[in-house]
Design a protein around this motif. Structure first.
Motif, PDB file in Angstrom:
ATOM      1  N   UNK A  21       0.825  -1.203   0.000  1.00  0.00           N
ATOM      2  CA  UNK A  21       0.000   0.000   0.000  1.00  0.00           C
ATOM      3  C   UNK A  21       0.865   1.262   0.000  1.00  0.00           C
ATOM      4  N   UNK A  22       1.943   1.249   0.759  1.00  0.00           N
ATOM      5  CA  UNK A  22       2.843   2.398   0.805  1.00  0.00           C
ATOM      6  C   UNK A  22       3.459   2.664  -0.572  1.00  0.00           C
ATOM      7  N   UNK A  23       3.887   1.606  -1.229  1.00  0.00           N
ATOM      8  CA  UNK A  23       4.484   1.773  -2.562  1.00  0.00           C
ATOM      9  C   UNK A  23       3.453   2.331  -3.533  1.00  0.00           C
ATOM     10  N   UNK A  24       2.211   1.842  -3.452  1.00  0.00           N
ATOM     11  CA  UNK A  24       1.152   2.383  -4.303  1.00  0.00           C
ATOM     12  C   UNK A  24       0.949   3.870  -4.041  1.00  0.00           C
ATOM     13  N   UNK A  32      -0.305  12.549 -10.493  1.00  0.00           N
ATOM     14  CA  UNK A  32      -0.882  13.899 -10.476  1.00  0.00           C
ATOM     15  C   UNK A  32      -0.022  14.854 -11.295  1.00  0.00           C
ATOM     16  N   UNK A  33       1.299  14.774 -11.148  1.00  0.00           N
ATOM     17  CA  UNK A  33       2.186  15.643 -11.931  1.00  0.00           C
ATOM     18  C   UNK A  33       2.026  15.396 -13.430  1.00  0.00           C
ATOM     19  N   UNK A  54      -4.069   6.405 -11.609  1.00  0.00           N
ATOM     20  CA  UNK A  54      -3.102   6.085 -10.540  1.00  0.00           C
ATOM     21  C   UNK A  54      -2.781   4.595 -10.554  1.00  0.00           C
ATOM     22  N   UNK A  55      -3.822   3.774 -10.575  1.00  0.00           N
ATOM     23  CA  UNK A  55      -3.593   2.332 -10.566  1.00  0.00           C
ATOM     24  C   UNK A  55      -2.856   1.885 -11.819  1.00  0.00           C
ATOM     25  N   UNK A 254      -6.257   2.033  -2.419  1.00  0.00           N
ATOM     26  CA  UNK A 254      -4.901   2.163  -2.927  1.00  0.00           C
ATOM     27  C   UNK A 254      -4.629   1.264  -4.129  1.00  0.00           C
ATOM     28  N   UNK A 255      -5.514   0.301  -4.360  1.00  0.00           N
ATOM     29  CA  UNK A 255      -5.268  -0.712  -5.387  1.00  0.00           C
ATOM     30  C   UNK A 255      -6.384  -0.767  -6.427  1.00  0.00           C
ATOM     31  N   UNK A 256      -6.876   0.377  -6.859  1.00  0.00           N
ATOM     32  CA  UNK A 256      -7.825   0.415  -7.961  1.00  0.00           C
ATOM     33  C   UNK A 256      -9.132  -0.296  -7.729  1.00  0.00           C
TER      34      UNK A 256
END
Length: 300
Positions: A21-24, A32-33, A54-55, A254-256
């Motif tokens: 989850x942290x890596x995601x 976002x950038x 994001x996912x 965090x995982x789509x």
């Protein structure tokens, strides 16, 4: 292995989901950038579209390659017919994939090259190589890769081209509910026309799983096979079931939209009458596996 070593191993295994989850989360600023740079403000201010983008970035750059590395030793034997009771075996126990195939959740194309490898190696080898099944030498003639997340399509197209399967593999840019609707995409899959379904770590995130899995069952021919490698709900020890439910409070965000606690094996078993079911949890998975899997084949 000593008690201390086993304890350390279990602790590392239990915190593994939180590291994932942290890596995601670490990928989100990059997404976002990129959206700001490309002026895709509509995606940026739509929670559903932002989560998909994001996912896609997380899966394409980090998660996908690692899944391929770790799961490849199970998925390729599965598609070759070398899995029984959740375990990989040396000799085929059933036919490998062939004919018309539907790949659910094709994503960025992690398994595209495996379709070609399995089709090309389903011959009797020479020398000391492991024997492949000689009875099912039909090639894979068509693969429909179902992937409604359009952010995944560029990588998926590159994987198809790299494997040289442009004439065999067709991207289906809609969900399961629209497979038969030619007005929704450039093609149509008829019910009762599919030889094989392949689902690798995707049924955890499809909408309305009971309905959609029953729907996919209707696309299989009589004798058609559903090859499955999925993570599923913990069914052992109350504390691991409770721990998995706790992790799942955060996991989907965090995982789509992925859900840890789906009873996917039960849903598959109840999708319709099966002639044969040969699935199980891989025996190499330890007791502290908070993301357990099933591996095997359902035959209609």
């Amino acid at each position: 292995m000593s008690l201390l070593a086993r304890t350390k191993e279990a602790i590392v295994g239990l915190i593994g989901p939180w590291i994932f989850l942290y890596v995601s989360a670490s990928v989100l600023p990059k997404t976002i950038r990129k959206l700001l740079r490309d002026r895709k403000y509509g995606v940026l201010f739509s929670p559903a579209k932002l989560r998909a983008a994001w996912f896609s970035d997380f899966w394409g750059s980090i998660a996908g390659p690692n899944v391929r590395l770790n799961a490849g030793e199970r998925v390729k034997p599965l598609l070759e017919g070398r899995v029984t009771n959740g375990a990989v075996v040396d000799e085929p126990v059933g036919p490998g994939i062939a004919g018309t195939v539907v790949e659910l959740g094709a994503g960025s194309g992690l398994w595209v090259d495996v379709f070609k490898e399995v089709a090309d190696t389903r011959q009797e080898p020479t020398g000391g190589a492991v024997k492949r099944r000689a009875a099912a030498k039909r090639a894979v003639t068509r693969v429909y890769g179902v992937e409604p997340n359009h952010d995944q399509h560029p990588d998926l197209r590159r994987a198809i081209a790299k494997a040289g399967l442009e004439d065999v593999y067709q991207i289906v840019p809609v969900g399961i509910e629209d497979l038969e609707d030619a007005s929704k995409w450039d093609g149509r899959v008829e019910k009762g026309s599919v030889d094989c379904i392949v689902s690798v770590l995707c049924l955890c995130s499809i909408p309305d799983p009971e309905e959609n899995i029953r729907e996919m069952y209707s696309y299989l021919k009589k004798g058609g096979r559903w090859y499955v490698y999925e993570h599923v709900r913990c069914e052992y020890s109350w504390y691991m079931r409770a721990y998995q439910r706790f992790v799942n409070i955060f996991w989907p965000h965090f995982l789509g939209g992925c859900q840890l606690c789906r009873p996917t094996e039960k849903t598959l078993r109840e999708a319709g009458p099966w002639e044969k079911i040969d699935v199980g949890q891989p025996p190499i998975e330890p007791w502290y596996q908070s993301v357990p899997h099933i591996l095997g084949v359902f035959v209609k």
